[in-house]
Design a protein around this motif. Structure first.
Motif, mmCIF file in Angstrom:
data_model
loop_
_atom_site.group_PDB
_atom_site.id
_atom_site.type_symbol
_atom_site.label_atom_id
_atom_site.label_comp_id
_atom_site.label_asym_id
_atom_site.label_seq_id
_atom_site.Cartn_x
_atom_site.Cartn_y
_atom_site.Cartn_z
ATOM 1 N N TRP A 37 44.772 -59.890 -48.851
ATOM 2 C CA TRP A 37 43.932 -58.679 -48.827
ATOM 3 C C TRP A 37 44.208 -57.843 -47.575
ATOM 4 C CZ3 TRP A 37 38.883 -61.859 -49.984
ATOM 5 C CH2 TRP A 37 38.797 -62.092 -51.370
ATOM 6 N N LEU A 38 44.294 -58.503 -46.431
ATOM 7 C CA LEU A 38 44.509 -57.792 -45.171
ATOM 8 C C LEU A 38 45.837 -57.035 -45.183
ATOM 9 C CD1 LEU A 38 43.508 -57.222 -42.275
ATOM 10 C CD2 LEU A 38 44.757 -59.260 -41.545
ATOM 11 N N MET A 39 46.894 -57.674 -45.707
ATOM 12 C CA MET A 39 48.208 -57.028 -45.717
ATOM 13 C C MET A 39 48.261 -55.867 -46.695
ATOM 14 S SD MET A 39 49.540 -58.287 -43.228
ATOM 15 C CE MET A 39 50.837 -57.068 -43.380
ATOM 16 N N ALA A 40 47.432 -55.898 -47.738
ATOM 17 C CA ALA A 40 47.363 -54.746 -48.642
ATOM 18 C C ALA A 40 46.797 -53.545 -47.896
ATOM 19 C CB ALA A 40 46.493 -55.075 -49.851
ATOM 20 N N ILE A 41 45.774 -53.789 -47.089
ATOM 21 C CA ILE A 41 45.147 -52.693 -46.333
ATOM 22 C C ILE A 41 46.114 -52.152 -45.282
ATOM 23 C CG2 ILE A 41 43.264 -52.107 -44.753
ATOM 24 C CD1 ILE A 41 41.589 -54.273 -46.243
ATOM 25 N N ILE A 42 46.786 -53.046 -44.559
ATOM 26 C CA ILE A 42 47.738 -52.617 -43.529
ATOM 27 C C ILE A 42 48.967 -51.957 -44.162
ATOM 28 C CG2 ILE A 42 49.333 -53.449 -41.746
ATOM 29 C CD1 ILE A 42 47.224 -55.576 -41.063
ATOM 30 N N GLY A 43 49.510 -52.593 -45.200
ATOM 31 C CA GLY A 43 50.706 -52.061 -45.854
ATOM 32 C C GLY A 43 50.484 -50.713 -46.498
ATOM 33 N N ALA A 44 49.257 -50.387 -46.859
ATOM 34 C CA ALA A 44 48.964 -49.104 -47.492
ATOM 35 C C ALA A 44 49.328 -47.930 -46.588
ATOM 36 C CB ALA A 44 47.487 -49.033 -47.880
ATOM 37 N N VAL A 56 48.593 -49.209 -54.134
ATOM 38 C CA VAL A 56 48.641 -50.478 -53.387
ATOM 39 C C VAL A 56 47.350 -51.251 -53.575
ATOM 40 C CG1 VAL A 56 48.718 -51.508 -51.073
ATOM 41 C CG2 VAL A 56 50.311 -49.679 -51.676
ATOM 42 N N PHE A 57 46.234 -50.541 -53.486
ATOM 43 C CA PHE A 57 44.934 -51.199 -53.627
ATOM 44 C C PHE A 57 44.719 -51.719 -55.049
ATOM 45 C CE2 PHE A 57 42.823 -48.741 -49.878
ATOM 46 C CZ PHE A 57 43.570 -49.505 -48.993
ATOM 47 N N ILE A 58 45.172 -50.954 -56.052
ATOM 48 C CA ILE A 58 45.067 -51.428 -57.437
ATOM 49 C C ILE A 58 45.845 -52.725 -57.597
ATOM 50 C CG2 ILE A 58 45.798 -50.978 -59.830
ATOM 51 C CD1 ILE A 58 45.154 -48.036 -59.350
#
Length: 468
Positions: A101-108, A305-307
């Motif tokens: 979850w954290l990497m999705a937020i950062i990678g976005a 990315v979030f989806i």
């Protein structure tokens, strides 16, 4: 011959592991954190604005923000959202979920930068647009040679490696029902997939965008419904599950002991390579959108990315953790684990639902992957004859993939994608300042109560084709 193939598989396994664990893993994290800070957490701060942008229409014959989102999501959301997440939980434990979850937020943040750049440097392509890393590398860095190398890596990775793999996944999803007739079934499915692919590949980008905008919501909707039902049936376990996730995510022993196999590494790996943020693939879809300002499509790709990770991957997480099947002797992994988990609530019907989901996930990835490859092929050459030959070869690759075991092709595609991602990260680190200037321009116009309209000269650029 068999020994030679086994040797090649071992060699590519070693190279693949080295690139992803020792280089790309850290590069993508560093780039994501850097752009998260430089943009002032744009992926969180302007997320409501990103949702608003999705409703905007394109000009007649153009590709809308929503259609571009569906193409990018079609490629991002694949069997990795099922099998990859299952592997992360089995190998890294429930704590891996937090890091995913954290990497999705950062990678976005990386996804925002690369997609905004793709919009800034896009080119007209009939009624639509084309662009992506190859295009902004050529125009902004004045390095066509590097753009061509990137394009070649992407074409080999997506049109042949990953598309062959997706065709194989579709065929193998029916192995449960085919039994001893599997080879015949795979042959028939290969022919059907090749015919459908030919219809879409030769139909062009607009047809692909239309089909994606229909199939992706259906695909996601069915899978989310399954996850919701399982979540509802196991509601009493939810507090315990969240406790497991957060406790293990910060468990010193689980993080430090055998770092390469820790919950942090598995969570970060699966998070990054599921949503492809910073990898240089999704910008090819982002460039196609018809919008009034590049930042609009940058924000839309944050939603993609979030989806992928926060919604689709979390659905798989819910299915696995709520049913507890991953704890049974450690014998199940990947798709079989998710099948078993679904069957605890839906029985045999659950196996059928998951088979259909895997097939649909793989098929939408297949058409999204081809979309990326064609835009990069057009970057290398504008010959219509060459494009026709390329489309035929891409269709043949789908048929071959459905009837093959693709371990070597998967390793090779992963390696090529690794090099592709490193080139893209290098480029966006050099060019990210223009995306940030565009973001500031967008925010200024919004604060003035305007619908932002972009002019390249407003951020000091004069080398764009569309925004003059």
């Amino acid at each position: 011959m068999l020994n030679f193939l086994n040797t090649l598989i071992q060699i590519t396994d070693t190279i693949n592991s080295f690139i992803y664990s020792n280089i790309l893993f850290w590069v993508l994290i560093a780039v994501g954190v850097y752009f998260t800070i430089r943009t002032g957490f744009v992926q969180v701060r302007l997320f409501p604005e990103a949702i608003k942008v999705l409703s905007e229409k394109s000009h007649a014959g153009g590709i809308s923000s929503f259609q571009a989102l569906m193409i990018a999501t079609a490629s991002r959301v694949g069997t990795g959202n099922i099998a990859g997440v299952a592997t992360a939980i089995v190998m890294g434990g429930p704590g891996a979920v937090f890091w995913m979850w954290l990497m999705a937020i950062i990678g976005a943040a990386s996804a925002f930068i690369e997609s905004t750049l793709a919009q800034i440097y896009k080119e007209p392509d009939g009624a639509i647009f084309k662009g992506g890393p190859a295009y902004y590398i050529e125009k902004a860095l004045n390095a066509r040679w590097l753009g061509i190398i990137f394009a070649v890596f992407l074409i080999l990775t997506f049109a042949f490696g990953f598309n062959g793999l997706q065709a194989y996944n579709i065929a193998s999803a029916f192995e449960y029902y085919a039994g001893d007739s599997y080879k015949t079934v795979a042959m028939v499915l290969g022919i059907i997939l090749a015919l459908i692919s030919a219809f879409l590949f030769f139909g062009g980008a607009h047809k692909i965008s239309t089909i994606s905008s229909i199939l992706v919501p259906i695909m996601a909707g069915v899978y989310l419904l399954v996850g919701f039902v399982i979540f509802f049936f196991n509601l009493g376990k939810v507090p315990e599950i969240f406790s497991q996730i957060f406790n293990q995510a910060f468990d010193y022993e689980k993080i430090s002991a055998g770092f390469a196999g820790s919950c942090v590494v598995w969570g970060v790996k699966r998070g990054l390579f599921s949503n492809e943020a910073g990898m240089g693939s999704a910008p090819n879809a982002a460039a196609a959108a018809d919008v009034s300002h590049p930042v609009k499509q940058g924000l839309v790709q944050v939603v993609s990315v979030f989806i992928d990770t926060l919604i689709i991957c979390t659905t798989t997480i819910s299915i696995i953790l709520c049913t507890g099947q991953y704890e049974i002797g450690g014998k199940l992994n990947g798709i079989p684990l998710v099948q078993q988990s679904v069957s605890t609530v839906f029985g045999e019907v659950g196996i059928a639902i998951l088979t259909a989901s895997v097939a649909l996930f793989a098929f939408t990835s297949l058409i999204g992957n081809y979309f990326y490859a064609e835009f990069n092929f057009k970057f290398i050459t504008k010959s219509k004859i060459a494009l026709t030959i390329f489309r035929i070869v891409a269709v043949v690759a789908v048929f071959i993939g459905a009837n093959s075991s693709l371990k070597l092709a998967w390793n090779t595609a992963d390696i090529l994608m690794g090099f592709m991602a490193l080139i893209n990260c290098f480029a966006i680190l050099l060019l990210g300042k223009y995306a940030i200037k565009a973001l500031n321009d967008y925010v200024e116009q919004k604060n003035a109560g305007q619908n932002p309209i972009f002019k390249a000269k407003s951020i000091g650029l004069d080398n764009t084709d569309v925004w003059k």
